[in-house]
Design a protein around this motif. Structure first.
Motif, PDB file in Angstrom:
ATOM      1  N   GLY A   1      -8.674 -10.548  13.241  1.00 54.98           N
ATOM      2  CA  GLY A   1      -9.482  -9.541  13.922  1.00 54.98           C
ATOM      3  C   GLY A   1      -9.698  -8.277  13.116  1.00 54.98           C
ATOM      4  O   GLY A   1      -9.163  -8.111  12.014  1.00 54.98           O
ATOM      5  N   SER A   2     -10.482  -7.376  13.682  1.00 55.02           N
ATOM      6  CA  SER A   2     -10.849  -6.122  13.011  1.00 55.02           C
ATOM      7  C   SER A   2      -9.661  -5.173  12.931  1.00 55.02           C
ATOM      8  O   SER A   2      -8.766  -5.200  13.776  1.00 55.02           O
ATOM      9  CB  SER A   2     -11.987  -5.442  13.779  1.00 55.02           C
ATOM     10  OG  SER A   2     -13.097  -6.302  13.918  1.00 55.02           O
ATOM     11  N   PHE A   3      -9.678  -4.330  11.912  1.00 51.86           N
ATOM     12  CA  PHE A   3      -8.654  -3.282  11.792  1.00 51.86           C
ATOM     13  C   PHE A   3      -9.181  -2.189  10.880  1.00 51.86           C
ATOM     14  O   PHE A   3     -10.123  -2.390  10.110  1.00 51.86           O
ATOM     15  CB  PHE A   3      -7.326  -3.844  11.270  1.00 51.86           C
ATOM     16  CG  PHE A   3      -7.390  -4.401   9.865  1.00 51.86           C
ATOM     17  CD1 PHE A   3      -7.026  -3.630   8.772  1.00 51.86           C
ATOM     18  CD2 PHE A   3      -7.799  -5.715   9.645  1.00 51.86           C
ATOM     19  CE1 PHE A   3      -7.076  -4.151   7.486  1.00 51.86           C
ATOM     20  CE2 PHE A   3      -7.855  -6.249   8.363  1.00 51.86           C
ATOM     21  CZ  PHE A   3      -7.491  -5.464   7.276  1.00 51.86           C
ATOM     22  N   THR A   4      -8.569  -1.016  10.993  1.00 48.27           N
ATOM     23  CA  THR A   4      -8.997   0.147  10.223  1.00 48.27           C
ATOM     24  C   THR A   4      -7.784   0.860   9.642  1.00 48.27           C
ATOM     25  O   THR A   4      -6.775   1.040  10.324  1.00 48.27           O
ATOM     26  CB  THR A   4      -9.789   1.139  11.110  1.00 48.27           C
ATOM     27  OG1 THR A   4     -10.947   0.475  11.636  1.00 48.27           O
ATOM     28  CG2 THR A   4     -10.229   2.363  10.318  1.00 48.27           C
ATOM     29  N   LEU A   5      -7.904   1.268   8.391  1.00 49.88           N
ATOM     30  CA  LEU A   5      -6.878   2.063   7.720  1.00 49.88           C
ATOM     31  C   LEU A   5      -7.418   3.468   7.507  1.00 49.88           C
ATOM     32  O   LEU A   5      -8.520   3.649   6.985  1.00 49.88           O
ATOM     33  CB  LEU A   5      -6.520   1.441   6.365  1.00 49.88           C
ATOM     34  CG  LEU A   5      -5.810   0.087   6.419  1.00 49.88           C
ATOM     35  CD1 LEU A   5      -5.950  -0.635   5.084  1.00 49.88           C
ATOM     36  CD2 LEU A   5      -4.335   0.279   6.755  1.00 49.88           C
ATOM     37  N   LEU A   6      -6.653   4.471   7.953  1.00 51.98           N
ATOM     38  CA  LEU A   6      -7.019   5.869   7.754  1.00 51.98           C
ATOM     39  C   LEU A   6      -6.041   6.490   6.767  1.00 51.98           C
ATOM     40  O   LEU A   6      -4.824   6.364   6.940  1.00 51.98           O
ATOM     41  CB  LEU A   6      -6.967   6.639   9.074  1.00 51.98           C
ATOM     42  CG  LEU A   6      -7.836   6.132  10.225  1.00 51.98           C
ATOM     43  CD1 LEU A   6      -7.658   7.034  11.438  1.00 51.98           C
ATOM     44  CD2 LEU A   6      -9.306   6.066   9.825  1.00 51.98           C
ATOM     45  N   ARG A   7      -6.589   7.170   5.754  1.00 50.61           N
ATOM     46  CA  ARG A   7      -5.740   7.852   4.792  1.00 50.61           C
ATOM     47  C   ARG A   7      -6.059   9.342   4.830  1.00 50.61           C
ATOM     48  O   ARG A   7      -7.208   9.743   4.992  1.00 50.61           O
ATOM     49  CB  ARG A   7      -5.955   7.284   3.384  1.00 50.61           C
ATOM     50  CG  ARG A   7      -5.499   5.839   3.259  1.00 50.61           C
ATOM     51  CD  ARG A   7      -5.642   5.310   1.830  1.00 50.61           C
ATOM     52  NE  ARG A   7      -5.019   4.008   1.697  1.00 50.61           N
ATOM     53  CZ  ARG A   7      -5.647   2.846   1.912  1.00 50.61           C
ATOM     54  NH1 ARG A   7      -6.914   2.851   2.282  1.00 50.61           N
ATOM     55  NH2 ARG A   7      -5.017   1.701   1.763  1.00 50.61           N
ATOM     56  N   PHE A   8      -5.016  10.143   4.674  1.00 43.29           N
ATOM     57  CA  PHE A   8      -5.138  11.591   4.797  1.00 43.29           C
ATOM     58  C   PHE A   8      -4.591  12.269   3.550  1.00 43.29           C
ATOM     59  O   PHE A   8      -3.843  11.675   2.772  1.00 43.29           O
ATOM     60  CB  PHE A   8      -4.362  12.085   6.027  1.00 43.29           C
ATOM     61  CG  PHE A   8      -4.738  11.390   7.299  1.00 43.29           C
ATOM     62  CD1 PHE A   8      -5.719  11.908   8.115  1.00 43.29           C
ATOM     63  CD2 PHE A   8      -4.114  10.203   7.678  1.00 43.29           C
ATOM     64  CE1 PHE A   8      -6.070  11.263   9.293  1.00 43.29           C
ATOM     65  CE2 PHE A   8      -4.458   9.554   8.842  1.00 43.29           C
ATOM     66  CZ  PHE A   8      -5.443  10.086   9.656  1.00 43.29           C
ATOM     67  N   GLU A   9      -4.960  13.506   3.394  1.00 43.05           N
ATOM     68  CA  GLU A   9      -4.395  14.317   2.322  1.00 43.05           C
ATOM     69  C   GLU A   9      -3.181  15.055   2.875  1.00 43.05           C
ATOM     70  O   GLU A   9      -3.324  16.005   3.629  1.00 43.05           O
ATOM     71  CB  GLU A   9      -5.435  15.296   1.786  1.00 43.05           C
ATOM     72  CG  GLU A   9      -6.616  14.601   1.110  1.00 43.05           C
ATOM     73  CD  GLU A   9      -7.645  15.588   0.564  1.00 43.05           C
ATOM     74  OE1 GLU A   9      -7.452  16.812   0.781  1.00 43.05           O
ATOM     75  OE2 GLU A   9      -8.622  15.139  -0.041  1.00 43.05           O
ATOM     76  N   GLY A  10      -1.985  14.575   2.533  1.00 47.17           N
ATOM     77  CA  GLY A  10      -0.774  15.253   2.965  1.00 47.17           C
ATOM     78  C   GLY A  10      -0.122  14.689   4.207  1.00 47.17           C
ATOM     79  O   GLY A  10       0.948  15.154   4.599  1.00 47.17           O
ATOM     80  N   ASP A  11      -0.746  13.699   4.862  1.00 49.98           N
ATOM     81  CA  ASP A  11      -0.161  13.090   6.054  1.00 49.98           C
ATOM     82  C   ASP A  11      -0.028  11.587   5.850  1.00 49.98           C
ATOM     83  O   ASP A  11      -0.731  10.991   5.028  1.00 49.98           O
ATOM     84  CB  ASP A  11      -1.026  13.358   7.289  1.00 49.98           C
ATOM     85  CG  ASP A  11      -0.970  14.815   7.720  1.00 49.98           C
ATOM     86  OD1 ASP A  11       0.151  15.353   7.773  1.00 49.98           O
ATOM     87  OD2 ASP A  11      -2.034  15.399   7.992  1.00 49.98           O
ATOM     88  N   PRO A  12       0.866  10.933   6.607  1.00 51.88           N
ATOM     89  CA  PRO A  12       1.047   9.490   6.465  1.00 51.88           C
ATOM     90  C   PRO A  12      -0.228   8.711   6.816  1.00 51.88           C
ATOM     91  O   PRO A  12      -1.019   9.141   7.658  1.00 51.88           O
ATOM     92  CB  PRO A  12       2.173   9.172   7.460  1.00 51.88           C
ATOM     93  CG  PRO A  12       2.871  10.472   7.689  1.00 51.88           C
ATOM     94  CD  PRO A  12       1.820  11.524   7.568  1.00 51.88           C
ATOM     95  N   ASP A  13      -0.404   7.571   6.163  1.00 55.69           N
ATOM     96  CA  ASP A  13      -1.518   6.690   6.490  1.00 55.69           C
ATOM     97  C   ASP A  13      -1.327   6.113   7.889  1.00 55.69           C
ATOM     98  O   ASP A  13      -0.218   6.064   8.423  1.00 55.69           O
ATOM     99  CB  ASP A  13      -1.613   5.547   5.479  1.00 55.69           C
ATOM    100  CG  ASP A  13      -1.909   6.032   4.069  1.00 55.69           C
ATOM    101  OD1 ASP A  13      -2.294   7.202   3.921  1.00 55.69           O
ATOM    102  OD2 ASP A  13      -1.750   5.230   3.128  1.00 55.69           O
ATOM    103  N   ILE A  14      -2.431   5.652   8.474  1.00 56.38           N
ATOM    104  CA  ILE A  14      -2.409   5.053   9.812  1.00 56.38           C
ATOM    105  C   ILE A  14      -3.207   3.754   9.773  1.00 56.38           C
ATOM    106  O   ILE A  14      -4.257   3.673   9.120  1.00 56.38           O
ATOM    107  CB  ILE A  14      -3.017   6.016  10.854  1.00 56.38           C
ATOM    108  CG1 ILE A  14      -2.065   7.180  11.127  1.00 56.38           C
ATOM    109  CG2 ILE A  14      -3.340   5.288  12.158  1.00 56.38           C
ATOM    110  CD1 ILE A  14      -2.658   8.255  12.017  1.00 56.38           C
ATOM    111  N   VAL A  15      -2.722   2.744  10.474  1.00 60.36           N
ATOM    112  CA  VAL A  15      -3.499   1.532  10.683  1.00 60.36           C
ATOM    113  C   VAL A  15      -3.812   1.425  12.173  1.00 60.36           C
ATOM    114  O   VAL A  15      -2.962   1.716  13.024  1.00 60.36           O
ATOM    115  CB  VAL A  15      -2.759   0.273  10.164  1.00 60.36           C
ATOM    116  CG1 VAL A  15      -1.460   0.035  10.929  1.00 60.36           C
ATOM    117  CG2 VAL A  15      -3.666  -0.948  10.260  1.00 60.36           C
ATOM    118  N   TYR A  16      -5.045   1.048  12.476  1.00 57.29           N
ATOM    119  CA  TYR A  16      -5.520   1.009  13.865  1.00 57.29           C
ATOM    120  C   TYR A  16      -6.090  -0.369  14.173  1.00 57.29           C
ATOM    121  O   TYR A  16      -6.881  -0.916  13.396  1.00 57.29           O
ATOM    122  CB  TYR A  16      -6.601   2.072  14.057  1.00 57.29           C
ATOM    123  CG  TYR A  16      -7.281   2.034  15.416  1.00 57.29           C
ATOM    124  CD1 TYR A  16      -6.673   2.566  16.540  1.00 57.29           C
ATOM    125  CD2 TYR A  16      -8.552   1.473  15.557  1.00 57.29           C
ATOM    126  CE1 TYR A  16      -7.297   2.539  17.781  1.00 57.29           C
ATOM    127  CE2 TYR A  16      -9.192   1.446  16.797  1.00 57.29           C
ATOM    128  CZ  TYR A  16      -8.556   1.974  17.899  1.00 57.29           C
ATOM    129  OH  TYR A  16      -9.167   1.947  19.131  1.00 57.29           O
TER     130      TYR A  16
END
Length: 282
Positions: A207-222
């Motif tokens: 299924g679908s999924f999304t990875l969010l990356r930030f400057e200075g914060d932990p990555d997130i998977v949704y």
């Protein structure tokens, strides 16, 4: 009789918007009909928004700011109002999405929300019920304002070929949606790769999924199921999501070949063909 229901401005962004509209309208010495004439709507709509029974649009808010000379107050408030109309479980993700520096997503069935046209979004959101459909569509389109930021996130989308061929909203809607994808590809911070059917079994089959990356914060998977979404910063989940995404990118067509596939499907499947009633597709 004019509805003068008392609002608690602290109850919600919509209540605050309505109370501010009433306060500033009355300070300007305008009746609802007079303000409606100025911003090209009915007195009834003004009253519904003032009593938090109707959700304002961004266009309406911009006209209000010009009419009441508020310095952009309502244009700022409407973003909060529309965000509050998203499902409760989705609001935190929307906030994270807006803050992300890099978004990488795999979409198995639908065009990614930030890349949807208004008509496509309307067809998707109205598939189960059309209750509050205008508000739902407005809230989804509001999320796309992140694309217009001076420091917009880099967005890399891998989509199954099924996304192009699943007819959502009719051929005219799909043709405009695919044309929109081609236009978005011209933005340097948006990249789209298509995963062709010929790829066979792949790491996105779950299924679908999304990875969010930030400057200075932990990555997130949704991820999402049919009930709600799930967000995690668990290192193991991030590693697994990143590995799956790397494999999907490797199996997908290049960006250039993806453009060619989108354009070919747009013409062959959604081109100038007669509709079932005999009308030609514009």
């Amino acid at each position: 009789m004019v509805n003068i229901r008392s609002l608690d401005p602290s109850a919600s962004p919509l209540d605050y918007y309505g109370s501010e509209l009433r306060r500033l309208r009355e300070e300007a010495g305008l009746k609802q009909q007079q303000l409606g004439d100025i911003v090209f709507c009915t007195a009834s709509l003004i009253g519904q928004i003032e009593t938090a029974k109707k959700v304002p649009t961004r266009e309406f808010s911009e006209r209000l700011d010009a009419a009441l000379m508020t310095g952009g107050l309502f244009s700022r408030l409407v973003g909060l109002v529309l965000k509050s109309q998203l499902p409760t479980w989705f609001q935190q993700y929307a906030e994270m999405e807006a803050r992300a520096a890099y978004i990488s997503t795999y979409q198995a069935q639908l065009v990614y929300g930030l890349l949807q046209t208004r008509d496509y979004a309307r067809a998707v959101l109205g598939a189960r019920t059309e209750d509050d459909l205008d508000t739902k569509v407005a809230a989804r389109i509001e999320r796309q304002r992140v694309l217009g930021r001076e420091t917009a996130p880099l967005i890399w989308v891998v989509m199954s070929e099924a996304v192009l061929r699943q007819e959502v909203g009719g051929r005219a809607v799909m043709r405009k949606q695919l044309a929109h994808l081609l236009a978005m590809q011209e933005r340097k911070w948006v990249k789209i790769q298509m995963l062709p059917f010929e790829a066979g079994a792949h790491t996105g089959l779950m299924g679908s999924f999304t990875l969010l990356r930030f400057e200075g914060d932990p990555d997130i998977v949704y991820t999402e199921d049919f009930v709600q979404g799930h967000m995690t910063a668990n290192p193991g989940a991030i590693r697994e999501g990143s590995l799956r995404y790397d494999h999907l990118q490797a199996a997908a067509l290049s960006v250039e070949d993806s453009v060619a596939l989108i354009a070919r499907v747009m013409e062959e499947r959604y081109g100038d063909q007669p509709e079932p009633d005999g009308r030609a597709l514009a």
